[in-house]
Design a protein around this motif. Structure first.
Motif, mmCIF file in Angstrom:
data_model
loop_
_atom_site.group_PDB
_atom_site.id
_atom_site.type_symbol
_atom_site.label_atom_id
_atom_site.label_comp_id
_atom_site.label_asym_id
_atom_site.label_seq_id
_atom_site.Cartn_x
_atom_site.Cartn_y
_atom_site.Cartn_z
ATOM 1 N N LEU A 98 -5.795 -22.223 42.442
ATOM 2 C CA LEU A 98 -6.388 -20.971 42.914
ATOM 3 C C LEU A 98 -7.896 -20.970 42.709
ATOM 4 C CD1 LEU A 98 -3.643 -18.473 41.753
ATOM 5 C CD2 LEU A 98 -4.225 -19.089 44.117
ATOM 6 N N GLU A 101 -9.285 -23.000 45.486
ATOM 7 C CA GLU A 101 -9.153 -22.305 46.768
ATOM 8 C C GLU A 101 -10.176 -21.184 46.928
ATOM 9 O OE1 GLU A 101 -5.914 -19.314 48.914
ATOM 10 O OE2 GLU A 101 -5.201 -20.718 47.394
ATOM 11 N N LYS A 177 1.719 -17.887 41.365
ATOM 12 C CA LYS A 177 0.592 -18.302 42.193
ATOM 13 C C LYS A 177 0.409 -17.409 43.423
ATOM 14 C CE LYS A 177 -1.310 -22.308 44.611
ATOM 15 N NZ LYS A 177 -1.034 -23.677 45.075
ATOM 16 N N SER A 181 -2.754 -14.920 44.045
ATOM 17 C CA SER A 181 -3.550 -15.149 45.251
ATOM 18 C C SER A 181 -3.703 -13.848 46.039
ATOM 19 C CB SER A 181 -2.878 -16.218 46.116
ATOM 20 O OG SER A 181 -3.615 -16.420 47.305
#
Length: 190
Positions: A98, A101, A177, A181
């Motif tokens: 994450l 990202e 996750k 997110s």
């Protein structure tokens, strides 16, 4: 003798209350795992209910002092952890993914290590290839400033701060996750 019945009744009532709280129940179990795992509950705070920006200041393991006063305008993720915490180890790869990202979108991540010395913390970070810094919070300063949101023994806990530095979301326990997110996306969209 007459005082015994009310005392027993009070003890039964009080123990019934404590048994319904999963964190209190884990603490009472005494199974020596040295942490109280959160229940995975997710709390999102509406923008109007967030209150004031958090005030955090602490030292990173590298020695640099960091203050939340430097964070306005950025979404920030704080993950409270320590090396021997099994759920912390389990979620570490997802936090790294994450971070990678969301970094291009300006989201910053900080770990808050509540227990370990520098050597243990750095070994954990090397092992899991953690790219973001962690506060050395063995003195509890950062944790103390966040006790409204982070129960002192509930590790891991992950907090998402909005662009104003206010708590927009909290995951108590292992951070899923996909959920984290979505919480970061929500904070970025504001």
């Amino acid at each position: 003798m007459r005082l015994v019945a009310p005392a027993v009744a009070a003890a039964v009532v009080l123990s019934g209350c404590a048994a319904q709280d999963p964190l209190a129940q884990q603490a009472a179990e005494g199974n020596n795992k040295n942490y109280i795992a959160g229940d995975g509950s997710v709390t999102e705070y509406a923008a109007g209910d967030r209150g004031e920006p958090v005030e955090i200041e602490g030292s990173l393991y590298e020695g640099q002092t960091v203050s939340s006063a430097e964070w306005p305008g950025q979404v920030t993720v704080l993950n409270f952890w320590y090396a021997a915490c099994a759920p912390c180890r389990e979620e570490a790869p997802d936090l790294v993914a994450l971070h990678d990202e969301f970094r291009p979108q300006g989201v910053q991540f900080y770990g808050v290590n509540i227990r370990d010395g520098k050597e243990n913390a750095e070994a954990f970070e090397r092992n899991f290839e953690i790219p973001y810094p962690s506060f050395n919070d063995s003195d509890g300063g950062v944790l103390l400033s966040m006790t409204s949101y982070v129960p002192p023994q509930a590790v891991p806990t992950t907090i998402v701060l909005d662009k104003e530095g206010r708590v927009s979301a909290r995951i108590l326990g292992l951070a899923d996750k996909g959920t984290l997110s979505a919480l970061i996306d929500s904070a970025l969209a504001e």
